[in-house]
Write a protein that holds these residues in place. Structure first.
Motif, PDB file in Angstrom:
ATOM      1  N   ILE A   1      43.014  41.605  49.962  1.00  0.00           N
ATOM      2  CA  ILE A   1      43.982  40.605  49.489  1.00  0.00           C
ATOM      3  C   ILE A   1      43.454  39.201  49.765  1.00  0.00           C
ATOM      4  O   ILE A   1      43.541  38.319  48.901  1.00  0.00           O
ATOM      5  CB  ILE A   1      45.363  40.834  50.139  1.00  0.00           C
ATOM      6  CG1 ILE A   1      45.981  42.122  49.588  1.00  0.00           C
ATOM      7  CG2 ILE A   1      46.290  39.649  49.908  1.00  0.00           C
ATOM      8  CD1 ILE A   1      47.214  42.595  50.330  1.00  0.00           C
ATOM      9  N   MET A   2      42.876  38.994  50.934  1.00  0.00           N
ATOM     10  CA  MET A   2      42.292  37.694  51.253  1.00  0.00           C
ATOM     11  C   MET A   2      41.151  37.372  50.284  1.00  0.00           C
ATOM     12  O   MET A   2      41.040  36.238  49.813  1.00  0.00           O
ATOM     13  CB  MET A   2      41.794  37.677  52.699  1.00  0.00           C
ATOM     14  CG  MET A   2      42.915  37.697  53.716  1.00  0.00           C
ATOM     15  SD  MET A   2      42.394  37.990  55.425  1.00  0.00           S
ATOM     16  CE  MET A   2      41.091  36.845  55.658  1.00  0.00           C
ATOM     17  N   GLY A   3      40.312  38.379  49.986  1.00  0.00           N
ATOM     18  CA  GLY A   3      39.207  38.170  49.056  1.00  0.00           C
ATOM     19  C   GLY A   3      39.678  37.823  47.658  1.00  0.00           C
ATOM     20  O   GLY A   3      39.136  36.920  47.007  1.00  0.00           O
ATOM     21  N   VAL A   4      40.695  38.520  47.176  1.00  0.00           N
ATOM     22  CA  VAL A   4      41.250  38.237  45.846  1.00  0.00           C
ATOM     23  C   VAL A   4      41.808  36.819  45.813  1.00  0.00           C
ATOM     24  O   VAL A   4      41.552  36.066  44.866  1.00  0.00           O
ATOM     25  CB  VAL A   4      42.350  39.260  45.478  1.00  0.00           C
ATOM     26  CG1 VAL A   4      43.152  38.795  44.277  1.00  0.00           C
ATOM     27  CG2 VAL A   4      41.737  40.618  45.205  1.00  0.00           C
ATOM     28  N   ASN A   5      42.550  36.428  46.841  1.00  0.00           N
ATOM     29  CA  ASN A   5      43.139  35.079  46.872  1.00  0.00           C
ATOM     30  C   ASN A   5      42.079  33.995  46.945  1.00  0.00           C
ATOM     31  O   ASN A   5      42.196  32.963  46.292  1.00  0.00           O
ATOM     32  CB  ASN A   5      44.124  34.953  48.031  1.00  0.00           C
ATOM     33  CG  ASN A   5      45.392  35.733  47.769  1.00  0.00           C
ATOM     34  OD1 ASN A   5      45.784  35.931  46.620  1.00  0.00           O
ATOM     35  ND2 ASN A   5      46.020  36.195  48.820  1.00  0.00           N
TER      36      ASN A   5
ATOM     37  N   LEU B   1      38.026  30.958  35.968  1.00  0.00           N
ATOM     38  CA  LEU B   1      37.935  32.089  35.031  1.00  0.00           C
ATOM     39  C   LEU B   1      38.689  33.294  35.580  1.00  0.00           C
ATOM     40  O   LEU B   1      39.457  33.928  34.865  1.00  0.00           O
ATOM     41  CB  LEU B   1      36.480  32.457  34.775  1.00  0.00           C
ATOM     42  CG  LEU B   1      36.250  33.693  33.902  1.00  0.00           C
ATOM     43  CD1 LEU B   1      36.843  33.465  32.500  1.00  0.00           C
ATOM     44  CD2 LEU B   1      34.782  34.016  33.823  1.00  0.00           C
ATOM     45  N   LEU B   2      38.488  33.575  36.867  1.00  0.00           N
ATOM     46  CA  LEU B   2      39.172  34.724  37.470  1.00  0.00           C
ATOM     47  C   LEU B   2      40.684  34.521  37.466  1.00  0.00           C
ATOM     48  O   LEU B   2      41.434  35.459  37.219  1.00  0.00           O
ATOM     49  CB  LEU B   2      38.674  34.973  38.893  1.00  0.00           C
ATOM     50  CG  LEU B   2      39.239  36.211  39.584  1.00  0.00           C
ATOM     51  CD1 LEU B   2      38.883  37.473  38.821  1.00  0.00           C
ATOM     52  CD2 LEU B   2      38.763  36.294  41.001  1.00  0.00           C
TER      53      LEU B   2
ATOM     54  N   GLN C   1      45.857  39.362  33.551  1.00  0.00           N
ATOM     55  CA  GLN C   1      45.680  40.338  32.470  1.00  0.00           C
ATOM     56  C   GLN C   1      45.323  41.717  33.023  1.00  0.00           C
ATOM     57  O   GLN C   1      45.871  42.722  32.595  1.00  0.00           O
ATOM     58  CB  GLN C   1      44.594  39.861  31.512  1.00  0.00           C
ATOM     59  CG  GLN C   1      44.962  38.598  30.782  1.00  0.00           C
ATOM     60  CD  GLN C   1      43.778  38.049  29.986  1.00  0.00           C
ATOM     61  OE1 GLN C   1      42.708  38.643  29.969  1.00  0.00           O
ATOM     62  NE2 GLN C   1      43.977  36.929  29.337  1.00  0.00           N
ATOM     63  N   ASP C   2      44.375  41.772  33.927  1.00  0.00           N
ATOM     64  CA  ASP C   2      43.899  43.047  34.464  1.00  0.00           C
ATOM     65  C   ASP C   2      43.982  43.041  35.991  1.00  0.00           C
ATOM     66  O   ASP C   2      43.009  43.343  36.682  1.00  0.00           O
ATOM     67  CB  ASP C   2      42.463  43.306  34.012  1.00  0.00           C
ATOM     68  CG  ASP C   2      42.354  43.474  32.517  1.00  0.00           C
ATOM     69  OD1 ASP C   2      43.228  44.153  31.948  1.00  0.00           O
ATOM     70  OD2 ASP C   2      41.412  42.932  31.922  1.00  0.00           O
ATOM     71  N   TYR C   3      45.138  42.728  36.499  1.00  0.00           N
ATOM     72  CA  TYR C   3      45.349  42.552  37.933  1.00  0.00           C
ATOM     73  C   TYR C   3      44.837  43.747  38.746  1.00  0.00           C
ATOM     74  O   TYR C   3      44.072  43.580  39.685  1.00  0.00           O
ATOM     75  CB  TYR C   3      46.840  42.322  38.185  1.00  0.00           C
ATOM     76  CG  TYR C   3      47.228  42.304  39.623  1.00  0.00           C
ATOM     77  CD1 TYR C   3      46.987  41.186  40.398  1.00  0.00           C
ATOM     78  CD2 TYR C   3      47.837  43.409  40.218  1.00  0.00           C
ATOM     79  CE1 TYR C   3      47.345  41.150  41.737  1.00  0.00           C
ATOM     80  CE2 TYR C   3      48.200  43.380  41.544  1.00  0.00           C
ATOM     81  CZ  TYR C   3      47.942  42.261  42.300  1.00  0.00           C
ATOM     82  OH  TYR C   3      48.290  42.235  43.614  1.00  0.00           O
ATOM     83  N   TRP C   4      45.252  44.957  38.396  1.00  0.00           N
ATOM     84  CA  TRP C   4      44.894  46.133  39.186  1.00  0.00           C
ATOM     85  C   TRP C   4      43.408  46.421  39.156  1.00  0.00           C
ATOM     86  O   TRP C   4      42.841  46.811  40.172  1.00  0.00           O
ATOM     87  CB  TRP C   4      45.683  47.364  38.708  1.00  0.00           C
ATOM     88  CG  TRP C   4      47.100  47.304  39.156  1.00  0.00           C
ATOM     89  CD1 TRP C   4      48.192  46.995  38.398  1.00  0.00           C
ATOM     90  CD2 TRP C   4      47.583  47.500  40.477  1.00  0.00           C
ATOM     91  NE1 TRP C   4      49.322  46.996  39.175  1.00  0.00           N
ATOM     92  CE2 TRP C   4      48.982  47.308  40.461  1.00  0.00           C
ATOM     93  CE3 TRP C   4      46.981  47.826  41.679  1.00  0.00           C
ATOM     94  CZ2 TRP C   4      49.768  47.441  41.588  1.00  0.00           C
ATOM     95  CZ3 TRP C   4      47.768  47.944  42.810  1.00  0.00           C
ATOM     96  CH2 TRP C   4      49.144  47.752  42.754  1.00  0.00           C
ATOM     97  N   LEU C   5      42.771  46.188  38.023  1.00  0.00           N
ATOM     98  CA  LEU C   5      41.337  46.452  37.922  1.00  0.00           C
ATOM     99  C   LEU C   5      40.556  45.527  38.855  1.00  0.00           C
ATOM    100  O   LEU C   5      39.687  45.974  39.600  1.00  0.00           O
ATOM    101  CB  LEU C   5      40.870  46.280  36.480  1.00  0.00           C
ATOM    102  CG  LEU C   5      39.379  46.504  36.234  1.00  0.00           C
ATOM    103  CD1 LEU C   5      38.989  47.927  36.600  1.00  0.00           C
ATOM    104  CD2 LEU C   5      39.036  46.205  34.792  1.00  0.00           C
ATOM    105  N   TYR C   6      40.872  44.239  38.847  1.00  0.00           N
ATOM    106  CA  TYR C   6      40.163  43.304  39.716  1.00  0.00           C
ATOM    107  C   TYR C   6      40.437  43.589  41.190  1.00  0.00           C
ATOM    108  O   TYR C   6      39.527  43.541  42.018  1.00  0.00           O
ATOM    109  CB  TYR C   6      40.516  41.856  39.371  1.00  0.00           C
ATOM    110  CG  TYR C   6      39.997  41.477  38.014  1.00  0.00           C
ATOM    111  CD1 TYR C   6      38.631  41.386  37.784  1.00  0.00           C
ATOM    112  CD2 TYR C   6      40.859  41.245  36.961  1.00  0.00           C
ATOM    113  CE1 TYR C   6      38.136  41.067  36.534  1.00  0.00           C
ATOM    114  CE2 TYR C   6      40.385  40.924  35.705  1.00  0.00           C
ATOM    115  CZ  TYR C   6      39.025  40.826  35.502  1.00  0.00           C
ATOM    116  OH  TYR C   6      38.534  40.521  34.271  1.00  0.00           O
TER     117      TYR C   6
END
Length: 164
Positions: free
Chosen positions: A25-29, A37-38, A44-49
């Motif tokens: 979660i920290m990495g995604v944020n 871009l991310l 759009q593809d939240y779960w995939l990322y």
């Protein structure tokens, strides 16, 4: 060598999973904040990322821990170590095989859910089946090996007591 109890294995798995999810979660944020871009693709593809980042974090987490202790941080705190059936430290190839099989089995329900969110309850049933089959394997196998342990010829055991 003494077989590791099921409750210890479940406890370390849950605690390691909490750490991996928190780091993910920290990495995604962080990536969302630094990459325009991310942040556009994020919704759009939240779960995939999230899954890709979580998988990368999990692989880095386990590889680093294996390099240091032959166990995850939580397993290390519980004095566990990964050994081969000959009692030696597993090679990088054996560890990689073990990690790949474990990641595949644990992530099958996630693949299904990402593919079709209507499969949520079916994916949950698969997780329950994995837990039940795993617990049966741990109780019945003399070394408490699961599928990934059998395929990589490795298992967890307690560290020997150090004399003072």
């Amino acid at each position: 060598m003494q077989k590791v109890e099921f409750s210890i294995r479940i406890l370390t798995f849950i605690l390691d999973s909490i750490i991996i999810v928190t780091l993910s979660i920290m990495g995604v944020n962080i990536l969302w904040d630094i990459s325009p871009l991310l942040s556009q693709l994020y919704f759009q593809d939240y779960w995939l990322y999230c899954w890709i980042i979580q998988l990368g974090v999990a692989l880095a987490y386990h590889y680093t821990a294996f390099s240091l202790w032959s166990a995850s941080p939580m397993q290390h705190l519980k004095n566990l170590t990964l050994v081969t059936t000959k009692g030696k430290r597993p090679s990088f190839i054996q560890f990689s095989i073990r990690l790949f099989i474990k990641a595949t089995v644990v992530n099958i329900p996630i693949y299904m859910y990402v593919y079709d969110q209507d499969l949520f309850f079916f994916a949950g049933a698969i997780y329950l089946a994995i837990l039940l089959i795993g617990s049966k394997m741990i109780y019945e196998h003399p070394r408490g090996q699961l599928l990934h342990g059998l395929m990589s010829n490795s298992y967890f055991t307690y560290l020997p007591e150090q004399e003072s």
